[in-house]
Each structure stands twice: as C-alpha cells, then as structure tokens.
Design an enzyme around this catalytic site. Structure first.
Site, mmCIF file in Angstrom:
data_model
loop_
_atom_site.group_PDB
_atom_site.id
_atom_site.type_symbol
_atom_site.label_atom_id
_atom_site.label_comp_id
_atom_site.label_asym_id
_atom_site.label_seq_id
_atom_site.Cartn_x
_atom_site.Cartn_y
_atom_site.Cartn_z
ATOM 1 N N HIS A 53 -10.035 3.396 -4.442
ATOM 2 C CA HIS A 53 -9.387 2.267 -3.494
ATOM 3 C C HIS A 53 -8.936 2.583 -1.366
ATOM 4 C CE1 HIS A 53 -7.272 -0.127 -6.629
ATOM 5 N NE2 HIS A 53 -8.248 0.079 -7.386
ATOM 6 N N GLU A 55 -6.862 2.043 0.845
ATOM 7 C CA GLU A 55 -6.250 3.090 0.804
ATOM 8 C C GLU A 55 -5.712 4.123 1.164
ATOM 9 O OE1 GLU A 55 -4.618 -1.185 0.406
ATOM 10 O OE2 GLU A 55 -6.352 -0.026 -0.849
ATOM 11 N N CYS A 81 -2.097 -2.156 -4.051
ATOM 12 C CA CYS A 81 -1.789 -2.452 -5.524
ATOM 13 C C CYS A 81 -0.636 -1.747 -6.328
ATOM 14 C CB CYS A 81 -3.567 -2.191 -6.036
ATOM 15 S SG CYS A 81 -3.615 -0.197 -6.015
ATOM 16 N N CYS A 91 -1.976 1.923 -4.969
ATOM 17 C CA CYS A 91 -2.078 2.517 -3.179
ATOM 18 C C CYS A 91 -0.412 2.003 -2.702
ATOM 19 C CB CYS A 91 -3.221 1.226 -2.741
ATOM 20 S SG CYS A 91 -4.504 1.511 -3.165
#
Length: 152
Positions: A53, A55, A81, A91
């Site tokens: 992801h 981040e 998320c 995240c």
C-alpha cells in the site's frame, strides 16, 4: 482550495497514477511531510511489491533512511485502510505506530474490498484527519476500473 494541504495531496494523487494496474487493489499515492513542511518520503501502491500500500511504502522508505516521522502529516490520495487482507497491519495502524499526528486524504475508501474505517480508527486515536474532497474526482477517475467505470 489552495495551500500546502492541496499541493501535497495533489502530489499524492499524481503518484497514484504510477501504480501498476490491478483489479484487486486501489491505486493510491502517499507523501509524508514533516512538521516543518519538508517532504520525508513518498510511495505508491505496488511500488515495491505486489501487495504494498502507498502509505506502507512511504513509511518503509522513511524507516530505511532513518528519518523520524513523529508528528508528521501523511497525505494519501485515498483514506488509509483500517482493515486489510494482504498484510498483518492496515495502514491506519502503521500510521499510528509511527506517531503521525495528521492525515489528509481526498476520497473516503469505497466499500469494495473491506469495510472502510481507517479515518475512524485514526480519529479515535487522536490523529487529526482532514478530507480535501476537491481532488476526489481525480481519485475516482484513477480507480474507475474498481468503481464502476473503465480502466485496467
């Protein structure tokens, strides 16, 4: 809306356009900016691995460079998320563990893969969450293939 939040978030949205196509994950960009306004790190989904992801990538880069992010702002094109199937930590939890105190995003996570509650988790832990919806249409367009439009 002009100003630093809009400018940094526009950078995150631009990064999301670099994501390798996926029918099973959103295309997201993220930029971490220190309290003094200096960029610390940036990343985008699937930049370093198939399940990464945005981040997570940005925070990993900061960690590897030995740059602290305590008190920084995370700019993410999509709400971080709160739940995740592809890794043990979502995240929002990574952001909390790193001591980031402010998160700015353009579009709330659509209820496509998991129930979205990243912003709620962050707020309940004392993180300031700001939504700059002026860029939401761009994020929707980038992820149109998952949101009922066309794409990869």
């Amino acid at each position: 809306m002009a100003g630093p939040d809009h400018e940094w978030l526009a950078e995150a949205v631009a990064l999301s356009r670099l994501c390798p196509p996926s029918r099973t994950a959103f295309s997201v960009g993220a930029v971490v900016v220190a309290a003094d306004g200096v960029e610390v790190a940036r990343g985008f989904s699937r930049e370093q691995g198939e399940h990464d992801h945005a981040e997570e990538v940005a925070l990993r880069k900061a960690d590897r460079a030995g740059i602290p992010v305590l008190g920084a702002t995370m700019y993410s094109s999509l709400e971080p998320c709160g739940a995740r199937r592809s890794a043990p930590l979502p995240c929002a939890q990574l952001i909390l563990r790193h001591g980031i105190r402010r998160v700015v995003f353009a579009l709330a996570e659509p209820d496509v893969f998991v129930s979205p509650f990243g912003a709620t988790a962050l707020r309940s832990s004392g993180v300031t969450v700001v939504v700059v919806d002026a860029l939401a249409a761009d994020v929707r367009e980038i992820n149109a293939h998952l949101l009922g439009g066309t794409g990869p």
